[in-house]
Design a protein around this motif. Structure first.
Motif, PDB file in Angstrom:
ATOM      1  N   TRP A   1    -145.434 -25.965  -6.226  1.00 46.96           N
ATOM      2  CA  TRP A   1    -146.902 -25.954  -6.206  1.00 46.96           C
ATOM      3  C   TRP A   1    -147.418 -24.655  -6.811  1.00 46.96           C
ATOM      4  CZ3 TRP A   1    -149.182 -30.371  -4.625  1.00 46.96           C
ATOM      5  CH2 TRP A   1    -148.392 -31.265  -3.918  1.00 46.96           C
ATOM      6  N   GLY A   2    -148.516 -24.768  -7.528  1.00 47.30           N
ATOM      7  CA  GLY A   2    -149.108 -23.577  -8.139  1.00 47.30           C
ATOM      8  C   GLY A   2    -150.377 -23.165  -7.416  1.00 47.30           C
ATOM      9  N   LEU A   3    -150.402 -21.919  -6.941  1.00 48.39           N
ATOM     10  CA  LEU A   3    -151.608 -21.370  -6.290  1.00 48.39           C
ATOM     11  C   LEU A   3    -152.209 -20.325  -7.229  1.00 48.39           C
ATOM     12  CD1 LEU A   3    -150.225 -22.643  -3.786  1.00 48.39           C
ATOM     13  CD2 LEU A   3    -150.908 -20.654  -2.509  1.00 48.39           C
ATOM     14  N   PRO A   4    -153.401 -20.578  -7.738  1.00 46.31           N
ATOM     15  CA  PRO A   4    -153.949 -19.657  -8.747  1.00 46.31           C
ATOM     16  C   PRO A   4    -154.816 -18.551  -8.176  1.00 46.31           C
ATOM     17  CG  PRO A   4    -155.328 -21.609  -8.609  1.00 46.31           C
ATOM     18  CD  PRO A   4    -154.255 -21.766  -7.555  1.00 46.31           C
TER      19      PRO A   4
ATOM     20  N   CYS B   1    -154.298 -16.020  -5.373  1.00 50.18           N
ATOM     21  CA  CYS B   1    -153.810 -15.086  -4.349  1.00 50.18           C
ATOM     22  C   CYS B   1    -154.440 -13.708  -4.568  1.00 50.18           C
ATOM     23  CB  CYS B   1    -152.291 -14.994  -4.418  1.00 50.18           C
ATOM     24  SG  CYS B   1    -151.640 -13.770  -3.276  1.00 50.18           S
ATOM     25  N   GLY B   2    -155.162 -13.227  -3.581  1.00 51.56           N
ATOM     26  CA  GLY B   2    -155.872 -11.954  -3.719  1.00 51.56           C
ATOM     27  C   GLY B   2    -155.137 -10.814  -3.038  1.00 51.56           C
ATOM     28  N   LYS B   3    -155.110  -9.673  -3.685  1.00 49.68           N
ATOM     29  CA  LYS B   3    -154.454  -8.487  -3.114  1.00 49.68           C
ATOM     30  C   LYS B   3    -154.902  -7.264  -3.927  1.00 49.68           C
ATOM     31  CE  LYS B   3    -149.813  -6.639  -2.246  1.00 49.68           C
ATOM     32  NZ  LYS B   3    -148.370  -6.804  -2.511  1.00 49.68           N
ATOM     33  N   GLY B   4    -154.833  -6.117  -3.311  1.00 51.58           N
ATOM     34  CA  GLY B   4    -155.040  -4.869  -4.052  1.00 51.58           C
ATOM     35  C   GLY B   4    -156.486  -4.408  -4.081  1.00 51.58           C
ATOM     36  N   GLN B   5    -156.640  -3.136  -4.386  1.00 53.82           N
ATOM     37  CA  GLN B   5    -157.949  -2.526  -4.603  1.00 53.82           C
ATOM     38  C   GLN B   5    -157.853  -1.686  -5.863  1.00 53.82           C
ATOM     39  OE1 GLN B   5    -157.985  -0.689  -0.706  1.00 53.82           O
ATOM     40  NE2 GLN B   5    -159.804  -1.806  -0.133  1.00 53.82           N
ATOM     41  N   PRO B   6    -158.538  -2.031  -6.949  1.00 51.49           N
ATOM     42  CA  PRO B   6    -159.454  -3.156  -7.082  1.00 51.49           C
ATOM     43  C   PRO B   6    -158.711  -4.480  -6.899  1.00 51.49           C
ATOM     44  CG  PRO B   6    -159.535  -1.737  -9.031  1.00 51.49           C
ATOM     45  CD  PRO B   6    -158.394  -1.280  -8.194  1.00 51.49           C
ATOM     46  N   MET B   7    -159.418  -5.449  -6.334  1.00 44.58           N
ATOM     47  CA  MET B   7    -158.828  -6.758  -6.046  1.00 44.58           C
ATOM     48  C   MET B   7    -158.251  -7.393  -7.305  1.00 44.58           C
ATOM     49  SD  MET B   7    -158.517  -9.538  -4.078  1.00 44.58           S
ATOM     50  CE  MET B   7    -159.677 -10.422  -3.070  1.00 44.58           C
ATOM     51  N   GLN B   8    -157.037  -7.898  -7.200  1.00 43.12           N
ATOM     52  CA  GLN B   8    -156.426  -8.658  -8.285  1.00 43.12           C
ATOM     53  C   GLN B   8    -156.129 -10.069  -7.778  1.00 43.12           C
ATOM     54  OE1 GLN B   8    -153.319  -6.853 -10.661  1.00 43.12           O
ATOM     55  NE2 GLN B   8    -153.628  -4.882  -9.652  1.00 43.12           N
ATOM     56  N   VAL B   9    -156.452 -11.057  -8.591  1.00 40.11           N
ATOM     57  CA  VAL B   9    -156.172 -12.446  -8.238  1.00 40.11           C
ATOM     58  C   VAL B   9    -154.985 -12.902  -9.077  1.00 40.11           C
ATOM     59  CG1 VAL B   9    -157.067 -14.791  -8.172  1.00 40.11           C
ATOM     60  CG2 VAL B   9    -158.574 -12.867  -7.649  1.00 40.11           C
ATOM     61  N   MET B  10    -153.932 -13.358  -8.414  1.00 38.86           N
ATOM     62  CA  MET B  10    -152.701 -13.686  -9.123  1.00 38.86           C
ATOM     63  C   MET B  10    -152.350 -15.162  -8.952  1.00 38.86           C
ATOM     64  SD  MET B  10    -150.384 -12.816 -11.104  1.00 38.86           S
ATOM     65  CE  MET B  10    -150.849 -11.095 -11.332  1.00 38.86           C
ATOM     66  N   TYR B  11    -151.675 -15.695  -9.954  1.00 38.23           N
ATOM     67  CA  TYR B  11    -151.190 -17.062  -9.915  1.00 38.23           C
ATOM     68  C   TYR B  11    -149.722 -17.037  -9.516  1.00 38.23           C
ATOM     69  CZ  TYR B  11    -151.034 -15.160 -14.644  1.00 38.23           C
ATOM     70  OH  TYR B  11    -150.904 -14.313 -15.712  1.00 38.23           O
ATOM     71  N   VAL B  12    -149.404 -17.741  -8.452  1.00 37.67           N
ATOM     72  CA  VAL B  12    -148.042 -17.734  -7.896  1.00 37.67           C
ATOM     73  C   VAL B  12    -147.600 -19.166  -7.630  1.00 37.67           C
ATOM     74  CG1 VAL B  12    -148.491 -15.496  -6.823  1.00 37.67           C
ATOM     75  CG2 VAL B  12    -148.770 -17.564  -5.478  1.00 37.67           C
ATOM     76  N   GLY B  13    -146.289 -19.351  -7.455  1.00 32.51           N
ATOM     77  CA  GLY B  13    -145.763 -20.691  -7.226  1.00 32.51           C
ATOM     78  C   GLY B  13    -144.975 -20.767  -5.933  1.00 32.51           C
ATOM     79  N   HIS B  14    -144.858 -21.987  -5.396  1.00 28.69           N
ATOM     80  CA  HIS B  14    -144.078 -22.214  -4.176  1.00 28.69           C
ATOM     81  C   HIS B  14    -143.382 -23.562  -4.270  1.00 28.69           C
ATOM     82  CE1 HIS B  14    -145.816 -18.735  -2.300  1.00 28.69           C
ATOM     83  NE2 HIS B  14    -147.022 -19.165  -2.615  1.00 28.69           N
ATOM     84  N   GLY B  15    -142.055 -23.533  -4.384  1.00 22.60           N
ATOM     85  CA  GLY B  15    -141.290 -24.769  -4.342  1.00 22.60           C
ATOM     86  C   GLY B  15    -141.059 -25.159  -2.891  1.00 22.60           C
ATOM     87  N   THR B  16    -141.524 -26.334  -2.518  1.00 18.24           N
ATOM     88  CA  THR B  16    -141.393 -26.775  -1.123  1.00 18.24           C
ATOM     89  C   THR B  16    -141.197 -28.283  -1.057  1.00 18.24           C
ATOM     90  OG1 THR B  16    -143.775 -27.115  -0.916  1.00 18.24           O
ATOM     91  CG2 THR B  16    -142.934 -24.976  -0.178  1.00 18.24           C
TER      92      THR B  16
END
Lengths: 480, 445
Positions: free
Chosen positions: A446-449, A451-466
């Motif tokens: 599954w692709g999650l586009p 995911c927020g983290k960091g300051q300044p905030m960064q939005v990242m695209y990550v995957g999860h095989g489940t």
């Protein structure tokens, strides 16, 4: 551009930088949103620039600009060095784990470039899917969206790496919102919050069959209006693959990020209960629980050739046979543990520094079929499709809501559905209650586009095989 | 910064390049610099200069948005070509779209010029001050301090031209003791001259020193005081989930049940107020819409939802000046939110409680049931017993599940004092006292 960035590296070395890297990134985006069979928005975006990172006497500096003339880029390099000098006076000293230089080119695999598909064809597909969903009387809003991104990157560093990458991302999804006087409910496909994503081409969207699934989505959204809520209590549950992706993301992906462990995210995302004294000792889950970080899965949303520090994509275990065995690391944090980076340093764009991010964090498949898992439950529920998520700052106490729960009685699905299902627990107790994981035929990355983290905030695209998995005696529902 | 005249020139170029289309463009140029620290050392220090051009073009009632961070004539011509290619495939809108009307104003020069060129040493000085306060009590300091300077312009073929400059400082501070107990604060101002970091850091160090959890409470209902950080989070989720006019019109907002009703006591007032001097005071929205002080909750009554430009056109409403993005003309949000305080001094708010709980901050709040705005989340950075009117024993963190409206119905008091909190958007909020706040489960720390 590569030659200019190489010159900048030489300049920074001549000025005493211990290490420096530069990234040019160019992002082309196309986004389409259709609502109730009408185009709601169509946008195209071009975003490009250069980010330069400098390490000087143990302190970091970073400057980025979207003004791409030589003078602007040189000025950005000078500013990054000035900032690094200021940091070095207030830093305990950064060291980087060893990484050999790479000269390489990577292209994510795709069959059909989505930017070659006529925009009208994409709009028509979403119009048809949302039109089908509107046929239900109580469905007052139907939404379909598509998102395409072509990312070109050039990376160079003072150690001699020169890496070019082309990463193509495709994503799409549909949702139906059913409304009554008293309530409103949503169902989504193939994933909530914008759909499913992959580093693949148009073929990924074609394979979703959005039109073929529209009827079921709207029917279930409408049926939920009349459904009951689950009586709060402890139940055996099966969590479907899409919700499992969120579960893995929040309760395994984030706590294994080594920057969180070392406190670098305390002021925003939080810390982690997985401190180094637990490495190779803590029983994180039952023996069947195996979780990997794998940036090499073709098409996974968290796949790439090299991370944004120039470390080659790789696969490593985070949890093996239920034991916590590994972290997500960049070069700085890996060095603190005397280890090598496993390639998890990623930046949202040229304007951001790389920080530790998930790649594809995967719950490896088990041996059973979904029917086998269901047959092992006397009374319980199959929970499907994430609706909301919350977990504490150390990643222990979590609560998830899903869009729908399907009742299981006597080892079979009864056909009865429940609305607003919520389950909650504590991370290691939860994973230790896992006694069944569906096999490879149910497994999907599954692709999650978002995911927020960091300051300044960064939005990242990550995957999860489940794949779907079964858990015993889980608290479901909340008294309120 | 490029200055107003540059954008007037850009407007002329765009009129040429996009001839044959109606357009509205939102343009920005900004420099943002941020120093981040953890374990009492600087670990991240960045400077980013970037531009942005969003142009919404219309032809034959077809709409398209193009964005680029390259303002050169060549890049604009490429955008035009892209527009010609894409507009062919765009179906007509199901309602008559009109570009926002002509509007001109003097430039809104709201930036503090001292913020235009801030050396990295300035943020380092702030870090030094925070660290010194942490060191005094043997605490570790975490957080960031950032400065921002930007120009925003909205221009259109209908003659609309608005120009503004803004400056900002924002920060957060966490201090942590050896046991892992912490406290937190955040803030926002227009310049370094307008913040009192020392005072804020002192208060954080005081609470962080006290936060060594010695007790835990059981799930159940408690009388609580929410600190400003916690109040800000709750009103953010109310704004995000309940105030969008589009969701209200189609029935997917809790406002359907509660708009026009009394949802809190008489002293509860929540406004979007562009004239609030402690906030950035945003003068026009993404489509150049005029912003006026708007009551959202007034004397306890839920008075207004927010209408973005597109929603207003579709449903025959007046835009409220809250359009956030050209790409989503149905998205509206309060840009300068203010929760007005009550008339009780903060100390007296606490003194009125024999036994209760002080919640300093929430973490990872999310919406469980949007129809009743049921929220869940964790406490973080300080959960304390209140005994005999004073903060006493530190507690282990708890999870809550509560309806925002149910919570407001049990609001019993708000402090006279307000703080500017750097939430997702900066917000002004007081301390607030609630009865019957429901904690649903515990955690391990």
């Amino acid at each position: 551009m590569k030659d200019l960035l190489r010159d900048v590296m030489d300049y920074l070395k001549s000025q005493g930088a211990d290490y420096a890297d530069a990234r040019y990134e160019e992002h082309h985006l196309e986004n389409i949103t259709v609502e109730n069979a009408n185009l709601k928005s169509l946008s195209y975006d071009l975003d490009r620039g250069v980010g330069i990172r400098v390490l000087y006497k143990g302190g970091w500096g970073f400057a980025a600009t979207d003004k791409l003339g030589k003078d602007h880029i040189i000025n950005a390099a000078k500013l990054a060095l000035e900032i690094a000098k200021e940091s070095s006076l207030r830093s305990n000293g950064v060291e980087l784990s060893e990484e050999k230089p790479h000269k390489d080119v990577f292209r994510s695999p795709f069959e059909k470039d989505p930017f070659d598909i006529p925009t009208g064809e994409k709009i028509d597909l979403l119009k048809e899917a949302t039109s089908l969903m509107m046929k239900r009387e109580n469905v007052k809003r139907s939404v379909g969206n598509m998102d395409f991104r072509r990312i070109t990157k050039i990376f160079v560093n003072t150690e001699g790496s020169e890496i070019g990458q082309l990463i193509l991302i495709s994503g799409a999804g549909i949702s139906a919102y059913a409304v009554s006087e008293e309530d409103f409910q949503v169902r989504s496909y193939p994933s909530s919050f914008g759909g499913d994503y992959a580093t693949r081409g148009w073929e990924f969207v074609e394979q979703m069959d959005l039109i073929g699934n529209a009827e079921k989505v709207s029917q279930e959204a409408e049926a939920l209006l009349k459904a009951d809520e689950i009586k709060p209590g402890e139940y055996d549950i099966i969590i479907d693959g899409q919700q499992m992706a969120l579960q893995v993301h929040e309760s395994c992906g984030h706590p294994t990020e080594l920057d969180r462990v070392f406190g670098y995210e305390i002021s925003f995302a939080g810390g982690s209960f997985l401190q180094p004294d637990k490495l190779n000792k803590l029983r994180y889950g039952s023996e069947i629980v195996n979780i990997t970080a794998d940036a090499t899965i073709p098409g996974g949303l968290g796949s790439f050739g090299y991370d944004d520090e120039g470390v080659k994509a790789q696969k490593s275990f985070l949890v093996k046979d239920g034991i916590f065995v590994g972290y997500l690391m960049d070069r700085q944090t890996a060095a603190k543990l005397g280890m090598k980076s496993n390639g998890a340093a990623r930046a949202q764009s040229w304007r951001n520094i790389p920080i530790i991010r998930m790649t594809n964090i995967n719950l490896l498949p088990g041996k059973e079929t979904l029917d086998d898992l269901i047959s092992g439950i006397d009374y319980g529920f199959l929970l499907s499709m994430n609706k909301s998520w919350s977990i504490d700052d150390m990643r222990v106490n979590f609560q998830f809501a899903t869009e729908i729960a399907y009742e299981i009685k006597g080892g079979k699905l009864t056909g009865k559905i429940f609305k607003n299902p919520v389950y909650h627990g504590k991370t290691t107790e939860f994973w230790n209650s896992c006694d069944g994981i569906a096999n490879e035929s149910h497994w999907h990355v599954w692709g999650l586009p978002n995911c927020g983290k960091g300051q300044p905030m960064q939005v990242m695209y990550v995957g999860h095989g489940t794949s779907p998995a079964r858990f015993r005696n889980i608290k479901v529902g909340v008294a309120r | 910064m490029r200055g107003e005249q540059f954008y007037r020139g850009l407007m002329r170029i765009m009129n040429d390049v996009f001839a044959g289309y109606e357009f509205l463009a939102s343009v920005s140029d900004k420099k943002r610099e941020l120093t981040r620290f953890a374990n009492s050392e600087i670990h991240q220090n960045v400077s980013v200069e970037e531009s942005g051009l969003s142009v919404m073009i219309m032809k034959n009632n077809k709409l398209l948005v193009l964005r680029s961070n390259d303002f050169s004539q060549g890049a604009l011509k490429s955008l035009r070509e892209k527009a010609d290619e894409m507009i062919e495939h765009v179906p007509e809108l199901p309602y008559n779209f009109k570009m926002p009307p002509l509007r001109m104003a003097f430039p809104f020069e709201k930036a503090d010029l001292s913020m235009k060129n801030v050396p990295p040493s300035k943020r380092a000085e702030i870090f030094d001050l925070i660290k010194s306060k942490a060191d005094e009590k043997e605490l570790k300091a975490f957080g960031y301090v950032a400065n921002n300077f930007e120009e925003d312009v909205v221009m259109s073929t209908s003659g609309l031209f608005l120009y503004a400059t803004y400056s900002a400082v924002d920060y957060n501070i966490v201090m942590m003791n050896d046991s892992g107990g912490s406290s937190y604060t955040s803030g926002f101002a227009k310049s370094f001259n307008d913040i009192d970091i020392e005072e804020k850091a002192k208060e954080v160090s005081r609470l962080a020193s006290m936060n060594i959890p010695r007790a835990e409470i059981e799930p159940g209902e408690y009388t609580v005081i929410l600190g400003p950080e916690a109040v800000a989070t709750m009103f953010f989720y109310f704004s995000y989930s309940a105030l969008n006019g589009m969701a209200y019109e189609i029935g997917t907002s809790s406002a359907v049940k509660y708009l026009g009703k009394k949802i809190g006591p008489e002293f509860l007032n929540f406004y979007d107020d562009p004239k609030e001097d402690r906030l950035m005071g945003i003068e026009f929205d993404a489509v150049g819409g005029e912003r006026k002080k708007l009551p959202i909750i007034e004397n306890g009554e839920f008075k207004n939802v927010l209408y973005a430009y597109g929603t207003a056109l579709r449903f025959g409403k007046k835009p409220t000046g809250n359009t956030v993005d050209l790409e989503n003309l149905d998205l509206a949000f309060p840009l300068n939110p203010v929760v007005y305080g009550g008339d009780i001094p903060k100390e007296e708010l606490f003194k009125g409680i024999d036994k209760g709980v002080y919640i300093h901050r929430f973490h990872y709040v999310n919406i469980v049931d949007p129809s009743e705005l049921v929220l869940t989340g964790m406490t973080r950075d300080g959960l304390f017993l209140i005994e005999n009117g004073e903060i006493s024993t530190a507690l282990r963190n708890m999870r809550f599940n509560i309806s925002f409206y149910d919570m407001l119905s049990k609001l019993r008091g708000m402090s006279k004092e307000q703080e500017v909190i750097n939430s997702s958007v900066p917000i002004v909020v007081p301390y607030a006292l609630f009865e019957g706040f429901r904690f649903s489960s515990k955690t391990d720390h």
